[in-house]
Design a protein around this motif. Sequence first.
Motif, PDB file in Angstrom:
ATOM      1  N   LEU A  29     -17.355  30.872   6.261  1.00  0.00           N
ATOM      2  CA  LEU A  29     -16.850  32.044   6.982  1.00  0.00           C
ATOM      3  C   LEU A  29     -16.611  33.239   6.066  1.00  0.00           C
ATOM      4  CD1 LEU A  29     -14.369  30.345   9.495  1.00  0.00           C
ATOM      5  CD2 LEU A  29     -16.760  31.024   9.859  1.00  0.00           C
ATOM      6  N   GLY A  30     -16.421  33.008   4.786  1.00  0.00           N
ATOM      7  CA  GLY A  30     -16.242  34.103   3.837  1.00  0.00           C
ATOM      8  C   GLY A  30     -17.501  34.937   3.647  1.00  0.00           C
ATOM      9  N   GLU A  31     -18.647  34.398   4.051  1.00  0.00           N
ATOM     10  CA  GLU A  31     -19.921  35.108   3.908  1.00  0.00           C
ATOM     11  C   GLU A  31     -20.254  35.974   5.124  1.00  0.00           C
ATOM     12  OE1 GLU A  31     -22.748  32.018   3.066  1.00  0.00           O
ATOM     13  OE2 GLU A  31     -21.431  31.167   1.530  1.00  0.00           O
ATOM     14  N   LEU A  32     -19.467  35.867   6.186  1.00  0.00           N
ATOM     15  CA  LEU A  32     -19.733  36.655   7.391  1.00  0.00           C
ATOM     16  C   LEU A  32     -19.359  38.114   7.165  1.00  0.00           C
ATOM     17  CD1 LEU A  32     -18.394  34.297  10.212  1.00  0.00           C
ATOM     18  CD2 LEU A  32     -20.752  34.618   9.465  1.00  0.00           C
ATOM     19  N   ASP A  33     -20.050  39.008   7.854  1.00  0.00           N
ATOM     20  CA  ASP A  33     -19.777  40.437   7.757  1.00  0.00           C
ATOM     21  C   ASP A  33     -18.941  40.878   8.960  1.00  0.00           C
ATOM     22  OD1 ASP A  33     -19.853  42.993   6.708  1.00  0.00           O
ATOM     23  OD2 ASP A  33     -21.700  43.512   7.773  1.00  0.00           O
ATOM     24  N   CYS A  34     -17.770  40.259   9.083  1.00  0.00           N
ATOM     25  CA  CYS A  34     -16.843  40.604  10.175  1.00  0.00           C
ATOM     26  C   CYS A  34     -15.439  40.196   9.748  1.00  0.00           C
ATOM     27  CB  CYS A  34     -17.242  39.884  11.467  1.00  0.00           C
ATOM     28  SG  CYS A  34     -17.020  38.101  11.405  1.00  0.00           S
ATOM     29  N   SER A  35     -14.465  40.555  10.572  1.00  0.00           N
ATOM     30  CA  SER A  35     -13.088  40.147  10.300  1.00  0.00           C
ATOM     31  C   SER A  35     -12.908  38.677  10.661  1.00  0.00           C
ATOM     32  CB  SER A  35     -12.105  40.983  11.128  1.00  0.00           C
ATOM     33  OG  SER A  35     -12.198  42.335  10.777  1.00  0.00           O
ATOM     34  N   VAL A  36     -12.266  37.946   9.759  1.00  0.00           N
ATOM     35  CA  VAL A  36     -11.913  36.552  10.004  1.00  0.00           C
ATOM     36  C   VAL A  36     -10.438  36.406   9.665  1.00  0.00           C
ATOM     37  CG1 VAL A  36     -12.316  34.137   9.378  1.00  0.00           C
ATOM     38  CG2 VAL A  36     -14.236  35.739   9.423  1.00  0.00           C
ATOM     39  N   ALA A  37      -9.653  35.968  10.646  1.00  0.00           N
ATOM     40  CA  ALA A  37      -8.221  35.764  10.422  1.00  0.00           C
ATOM     41  C   ALA A  37      -7.943  34.272  10.318  1.00  0.00           C
ATOM     42  CB  ALA A  37      -7.412  36.359  11.575  1.00  0.00           C
ATOM     43  N   LEU A  38      -7.292  33.882   9.243  1.00  0.00           N
ATOM     44  CA  LEU A  38      -6.887  32.497   9.033  1.00  0.00           C
ATOM     45  C   LEU A  38      -5.366  32.489   9.060  1.00  0.00           C
ATOM     46  CD1 LEU A  38      -8.530  30.083   6.629  1.00  0.00           C
ATOM     47  CD2 LEU A  38      -6.065  30.187   6.711  1.00  0.00           C
ATOM     48  N   ILE A  39      -4.808  31.832  10.057  1.00  0.00           N
ATOM     49  CA  ILE A  39      -3.363  31.825  10.246  1.00  0.00           C
ATOM     50  C   ILE A  39      -2.890  30.392  10.062  1.00  0.00           C
ATOM     51  CG2 ILE A  39      -1.480  32.500  11.779  1.00  0.00           C
ATOM     52  CD1 ILE A  39      -4.043  33.890  13.352  1.00  0.00           C
ATOM     53  N   GLN A  40      -1.964  30.182   9.138  1.00  0.00           N
ATOM     54  CA  GLN A  40      -1.521  28.840   8.830  1.00  0.00           C
ATOM     55  C   GLN A  40      -0.067  28.630   9.231  1.00  0.00           C
ATOM     56  OE1 GLN A  40      -2.790  28.951   4.559  1.00  0.00           O
ATOM     57  NE2 GLN A  40      -3.926  27.093   5.149  1.00  0.00           N
ATOM     58  N   ASN A  41       0.242  27.372   9.535  1.00  0.00           N
ATOM     59  CA  ASN A  41       1.602  26.918   9.848  1.00  0.00           C
ATOM     60  C   ASN A  41       2.244  27.669  11.013  1.00  0.00           C
ATOM     61  OD1 ASN A  41       1.633  24.911   7.806  1.00  0.00           O
ATOM     62  ND2 ASN A  41       1.995  26.515   6.293  1.00  0.00           N
ATOM     63  N   VAL A  42       1.458  27.870  12.058  1.00  0.00           N
ATOM     64  CA  VAL A  42       1.960  28.505  13.271  1.00  0.00           C
ATOM     65  C   VAL A  42       2.786  27.469  14.037  1.00  0.00           C
ATOM     66  CG1 VAL A  42       1.259  29.577  15.457  1.00  0.00           C
ATOM     67  CG2 VAL A  42      -0.068  29.993  13.374  1.00  0.00           C
ATOM     68  N   LYS A  43       3.932  27.877  14.551  1.00  0.00           N
ATOM     69  CA  LYS A  43       4.747  26.957  15.336  1.00  0.00           C
ATOM     70  C   LYS A  43       4.018  26.569  16.615  1.00  0.00           C
ATOM     71  CE  LYS A  43       9.201  28.511  13.673  1.00  0.00           C
ATOM     72  NZ  LYS A  43      10.487  29.136  13.974  1.00  0.00           N
ATOM     73  N   SER A  44       4.072  25.273  16.924  1.00  0.00           N
ATOM     74  CA  SER A  44       3.405  24.751  18.110  1.00  0.00           C
ATOM     75  C   SER A  44       4.292  23.688  18.743  1.00  0.00           C
ATOM     76  CB  SER A  44       2.054  24.137  17.723  1.00  0.00           C
ATOM     77  OG  SER A  44       1.519  23.368  18.766  1.00  0.00           O
ATOM     78  N   GLN A  45       4.492  23.804  20.057  1.00  0.00           N
ATOM     79  CA  GLN A  45       5.301  22.798  20.747  1.00  0.00           C
ATOM     80  C   GLN A  45       4.611  21.442  20.727  1.00  0.00           C
ATOM     81  OE1 GLN A  45       6.100  24.429  24.635  1.00  0.00           O
ATOM     82  NE2 GLN A  45       8.013  25.333  23.935  1.00  0.00           N
ATOM     83  N   LYS A  46       3.305  21.448  20.900  1.00  0.00           N
ATOM     84  CA  LYS A  46       2.552  20.201  20.986  1.00  0.00           C
ATOM     85  C   LYS A  46       2.356  19.544  19.617  1.00  0.00           C
ATOM     86  CE  LYS A  46      -2.016  19.922  22.094  1.00  0.00           C
ATOM     87  NZ  LYS A  46      -3.223  20.026  22.921  1.00  0.00           N
ATOM     88  N   MET A  47       2.114  20.357  18.580  1.00  0.00           N
ATOM     89  CA  MET A  47       1.754  19.815  17.272  1.00  0.00           C
ATOM     90  C   MET A  47       2.830  19.988  16.203  1.00  0.00           C
ATOM     91  SD  MET A  47      -2.172  21.234  17.159  1.00  0.00           S
ATOM     92  CE  MET A  47      -2.614  20.412  15.641  1.00  0.00           C
ATOM     93  N   GLY A  48       3.866  20.721  16.496  1.00  0.00           N
ATOM     94  CA  GLY A  48       4.855  21.054  15.475  1.00  0.00           C
ATOM     95  C   GLY A  48       4.407  22.291  14.722  1.00  0.00           C
ATOM     96  N   LYS A  49       3.360  22.127  13.899  1.00  0.00           N
ATOM     97  CA  LYS A  49       2.721  23.244  13.195  1.00  0.00           C
ATOM     98  C   LYS A  49       1.219  23.082  13.350  1.00  0.00           C
ATOM     99  CE  LYS A  49       6.064  24.099   9.540  1.00  0.00           C
ATOM    100  NZ  LYS A  49       6.248  24.148   8.081  1.00  0.00           N
ATOM    101  N   LYS A  50       0.523  24.207  13.348  1.00  0.00           N
ATOM    102  CA  LYS A  50      -0.934  24.197  13.452  1.00  0.00           C
ATOM    103  C   LYS A  50      -1.495  25.395  12.719  1.00  0.00           C
ATOM    104  CE  LYS A  50      -1.222  26.836  17.760  1.00  0.00           C
ATOM    105  NZ  LYS A  50      -1.741  26.872  19.132  1.00  0.00           N
ATOM    106  N   ASP A  51      -2.808  25.380  12.515  1.00  0.00           N
ATOM    107  CA  ASP A  51      -3.528  26.517  11.950  1.00  0.00           C
ATOM    108  C   ASP A  51      -4.454  27.077  13.026  1.00  0.00           C
ATOM    109  OD1 ASP A  51      -2.310  25.848   9.547  1.00  0.00           O
ATOM    110  OD2 ASP A  51      -4.139  25.141   8.573  1.00  0.00           O
ATOM    111  N   ILE A  52      -4.821  28.334  12.877  1.00  0.00           N
ATOM    112  CA  ILE A  52      -5.733  29.015  13.803  1.00  0.00           C
ATOM    113  C   ILE A  52      -6.703  29.856  12.972  1.00  0.00           C
ATOM    114  CG2 ILE A  52      -5.934  30.697  15.694  1.00  0.00           C
ATOM    115  CD1 ILE A  52      -2.986  30.041  16.401  1.00  0.00           C
TER     116      ILE A  52
END
Length: 137
Positions: A29-52
Amino acid sequence: MKIDSIQNGIVLDHITAGKAMQIYKDLGLGELDCSVALIQNVKSQKMGKKDIIKIDMSYDINLDVIGYIDPDVTVSIIKDGETIEKKKVDLPRELVNIKKCRNPRCITAIEPGIPHIFKLTDEKNRVYRCIYCEADK
């Protein structure tokens, strides 16, 4: 923290916390010519924490790579700001050129151009074996 929504692209959701960086690297994904958002440790009711991961463009994504790393990821296709399709990723039965065989005597190490193919041999423990030499990944 506020991350804007995307108008056209892909959202990888329900990534096990800490695995987004591996998905980012293995998909290139670092080679793509667009915006890529990597979000880590997001609070999640189902998983506790997750990434997006949000990719701000249409992209032919390799679902086998995602399924190999984390088979519980949800892939959402976004068009004009709306989710038009959601895909659930599964553990792939076969991996082709996703990982390389680590056996130095394997035919794939000796003969260039031979595809690296692994078959899922133990789904519970997520064990893949090289089809040529039986080495596990």
